[in-house]
Every structure is written in C-alpha cells, then in structure tokens.
Design a protein around this motif. Sequence first.
Motif, mmCIF file in Angstrom:
data_model
loop_
_atom_site.group_PDB
_atom_site.id
_atom_site.type_symbol
_atom_site.label_atom_id
_atom_site.label_comp_id
_atom_site.label_asym_id
_atom_site.label_seq_id
_atom_site.Cartn_x
_atom_site.Cartn_y
_atom_site.Cartn_z
ATOM 1 N N SER A 1 0.858 -1.186 0.000
ATOM 2 C CA SER A 1 0.000 0.000 0.000
ATOM 3 C C SER A 1 0.894 1.235 0.000
ATOM 4 O O SER A 1 1.838 1.320 0.786
ATOM 5 C CB SER A 1 -0.886 0.029 1.246
ATOM 6 O OG SER A 1 -1.812 -1.028 1.247
ATOM 7 N N VAL A 2 0.578 2.174 -0.884
ATOM 8 C CA VAL A 2 1.420 3.359 -1.025
ATOM 9 C C VAL A 2 0.564 4.620 -0.977
ATOM 10 O O VAL A 2 -0.453 4.728 -1.679
ATOM 11 C CB VAL A 2 2.201 3.323 -2.357
ATOM 12 C CG1 VAL A 2 3.023 4.602 -2.535
ATOM 13 C CG2 VAL A 2 3.112 2.107 -2.402
ATOM 14 N N GLY A 3 0.990 5.570 -0.152
ATOM 15 C CA GLY A 3 0.413 6.907 -0.149
ATOM 16 C C GLY A 3 1.333 7.822 -0.941
ATOM 17 O O GLY A 3 2.520 7.941 -0.628
ATOM 18 N N PHE A 4 0.791 8.459 -1.971
ATOM 19 C CA PHE A 4 1.602 9.264 -2.902
ATOM 20 C C PHE A 4 1.161 10.729 -2.854
ATOM 21 O O PHE A 4 -0.045 11.015 -2.846
ATOM 22 C CB PHE A 4 1.444 8.720 -4.326
ATOM 23 C CG PHE A 4 2.295 9.426 -5.339
ATOM 24 C CD1 PHE A 4 3.611 9.040 -5.551
ATOM 25 C CD2 PHE A 4 1.781 10.491 -6.068
ATOM 26 C CE1 PHE A 4 4.410 9.706 -6.473
ATOM 27 C CE2 PHE A 4 2.574 11.164 -6.991
ATOM 28 C CZ PHE A 4 3.893 10.765 -7.200
ATOM 29 N N PRO A 5 2.123 11.679 -2.861
ATOM 30 C CA PRO A 5 1.768 13.098 -2.725
ATOM 31 C C PRO A 5 1.323 13.745 -4.041
ATOM 32 O O PRO A 5 2.041 14.537 -4.646
ATOM 33 C CB PRO A 5 3.071 13.723 -2.213
ATOM 34 C CG PRO A 5 4.133 12.893 -2.865
ATOM 35 C CD PRO A 5 3.589 11.486 -2.884
ATOM 36 N N GLY A 6 0.136 13.394 -4.477
ATOM 37 C CA GLY A 6 -0.399 13.944 -5.708
ATOM 38 C C GLY A 6 -1.750 13.339 -6.008
ATOM 39 O O GLY A 6 -2.310 12.599 -5.194
ATOM 40 N N TYR A 7 -2.280 13.660 -7.168
ATOM 41 C CA TYR A 7 -3.574 13.110 -7.568
ATOM 42 C C TYR A 7 -3.343 11.778 -8.266
ATOM 43 O O TYR A 7 -2.598 11.694 -9.241
ATOM 44 C CB TYR A 7 -4.314 14.067 -8.495
ATOM 45 C CG TYR A 7 -5.736 13.627 -8.762
ATOM 46 C CD1 TYR A 7 -6.742 13.916 -7.855
ATOM 47 C CD2 TYR A 7 -6.058 12.889 -9.900
ATOM 48 C CE1 TYR A 7 -8.043 13.501 -8.066
ATOM 49 C CE2 TYR A 7 -7.357 12.471 -10.121
ATOM 50 C CZ TYR A 7 -8.334 12.784 -9.211
ATOM 51 O OH TYR A 7 -9.620 12.351 -9.421
ATOM 52 N N VAL B 1 -0.582 8.071 -11.641
ATOM 53 C CA VAL B 1 -0.307 9.420 -11.131
ATOM 54 C C VAL B 1 -0.698 10.448 -12.186
ATOM 55 O O VAL B 1 -0.250 10.375 -13.338
ATOM 56 C CB VAL B 1 1.180 9.570 -10.764
ATOM 57 C CG1 VAL B 1 1.479 11.010 -10.338
ATOM 58 C CG2 VAL B 1 1.566 8.602 -9.656
ATOM 59 N N MET B 2 -1.529 11.393 -11.780
ATOM 60 C CA MET B 2 -1.928 12.471 -12.684
ATOM 61 C C MET B 2 -1.126 13.751 -12.405
ATOM 62 O O MET B 2 -0.713 14.443 -13.334
ATOM 63 C CB MET B 2 -3.422 12.755 -12.534
ATOM 64 C CG MET B 2 -4.307 11.506 -12.621
ATOM 65 S SD MET B 2 -4.068 10.534 -14.143
ATOM 66 C CE MET B 2 -4.852 11.623 -15.318
ATOM 67 N N THR B 3 -0.920 14.063 -11.119
ATOM 68 C CA THR B 3 -0.118 15.230 -10.740
ATOM 69 C C THR B 3 0.774 14.859 -9.560
ATOM 70 O O THR B 3 0.435 13.989 -8.759
ATOM 71 C CB THR B 3 -0.997 16.425 -10.329
ATOM 72 O OG1 THR B 3 -1.710 16.106 -9.125
ATOM 73 C CG2 THR B 3 -1.983 16.797 -11.421
ATOM 74 N N TRP C 1 6.208 12.740 -13.479
ATOM 75 C CA TRP C 1 5.282 11.703 -13.014
ATOM 76 C C TRP C 1 3.990 11.582 -13.799
ATOM 77 O O TRP C 1 3.325 10.542 -13.725
ATOM 78 C CB TRP C 1 4.932 11.983 -11.540
ATOM 79 C CG TRP C 1 6.028 11.599 -10.607
ATOM 80 C CD1 TRP C 1 7.042 12.389 -10.150
ATOM 81 C CD2 TRP C 1 6.250 10.320 -10.041
ATOM 82 N NE1 TRP C 1 7.868 11.691 -9.326
ATOM 83 C CE2 TRP C 1 7.400 10.398 -9.232
ATOM 84 C CE3 TRP C 1 5.576 9.093 -10.115
ATOM 85 C CZ2 TRP C 1 7.899 9.321 -8.518
ATOM 86 C CZ3 TRP C 1 6.062 8.012 -9.394
ATOM 87 C CH2 TRP C 1 7.214 8.125 -8.613
ATOM 88 N N ALA C 2 3.578 12.603 -14.529
ATOM 89 C CA ALA C 2 2.262 12.597 -15.165
ATOM 90 C C ALA C 2 2.061 11.355 -16.021
ATOM 91 O O ALA C 2 2.910 10.997 -16.841
ATOM 92 C CB ALA C 2 2.078 13.853 -16.007
#
Length: 240
Positions: free
Chosen positions: A67-73, A79-81, A90-91
């Motif tokens: 499970s990963v929490g990522f700093p973006g949308y 990953v979108m942002t 990352w986009a």
Amino acid sequence: MAQSLAELRILSVDIGGSNIKATVLNNKGELQVEYQKTPTPSPADPDSLINALKGLIRNFPEFDRVSVGFPGYVRNGVVMTAPNLGTQLWAKTDLVKKLEKALGKPTRVVNDADMQGLGVVDGKGFEIVITLGTGFGTAVLLNGQLLPHLELAHHPVTKNSTYDDYIGEKALEKEGAEKWNKRMKKVLDYLKTVFNYDTLYIGGGNSNKLNFTLDSNIKIVSNKDGIKGGVRLWTNDDKL
C-alpha cells in the motif's frame, strides 16, 4: 485461492516530498518491523524513487501486499499530478504497475492524505484529514469510507495564492511560525465553514508547529498512525 485476512502482511509506504517512510503491518495494523525512513531522492523521478524504496526495505520481513500513499492526484493507480515531486516527471505514470514489477506483490496506490485518513479516522460521521508538510494534503471520509479525492491544495485561498502557497513548507520557512500560525487559524475557520465536519484530523510534519488552542473536534495525529491506513486499503475490501 484467497489468502486468509489474518495472514496478511502489508508493506505500507508513505512517499513525502522530504522522506520515504515504510513499515510492514499485520492485518490489525500492528508493526512487524520498526517504522523507517530514507530521504526522497532529488530529482524524484519514478525509477530513482523506486530504487530508494527498495533500498529502504532491503532488510524488511516478508510481505504479501503493498500500500502506497503518494503526494499527488492518483486515479486507479496512475499518477496524474505530483506538485511536490515534479508533475513533469510523473504525469501518466502507472505507479501500481511499476511497483508490482519492482516488488513482485499486488499493490495499491492512493493519495498520501487519503491513506493517512484511512489510518486515523474513527469511522463515525463526516471526517476530514489534512496534512501539513511540504504541501497541504486533504482527505474526506464518510463513516470510514473514502470519498472522491479533492486536490484542495491547488484551490485559491487568496487572490494570488493556493493553499500550498499559503501554508506549505515554503510559506512556513519564508514567513516564520508566528505569521504561518495566523494563516492556519484562517484556514481552519474556512474548513469549518465549508465542510461542517464532525471531526478534523491534522497530520504531517508541521502539525507540531501549531501554537494555538484547537476546537474540541480537531485532533493532531502522527505519521505512524497514518501509515496504518495501508492495512485498510486491503482489509476494507473483501476481494483479497
């Protein structure tokens, strides 16, 4: 054959603008290895970040899920942002696919505030989680279930500033703690008016910089509590 819930061991990862943090949890959210961290690489492109994560967990015990929490949308693991890591790097990155290839385990990725929210909320009523770190993270939950993610950090809070600009790490460093706290009081008032929440949780590395009395339905939570949301990403789902 479906794996028994009681047997699950989940690698839970929190990716931040400054550090990558990880531990392995059992199905009850109990640490199976000490919570550890390593600096987020710079530049933080996907391959460099995954290599840093692999180094961090080299001596971790075996795990079954990630499970990963990522700093973006993040939408469906893509990953979108990534405003604090570099959206241009990352986009449209399918982070789930990359991590499953690198780690060899089923993986789920959500926004970092969303994962923290799953880890800290009581699951009663309308609850909001905000994180004060490199940027400003938010999660919205109803009776313990995540609602669609809102990138509130990019919403204008003044004529020329978003929430990230107004109360993020750079603003704290530039303006100093006293002025930053005045801004935080305004932001908390805005959130109370807009959301009319039952409980607000405040996490992130800068939550300990708050120097004023909080309302009785506002709670400070730790990153260690938040990383336990990695378990609920799987245990809230009966399709294991």
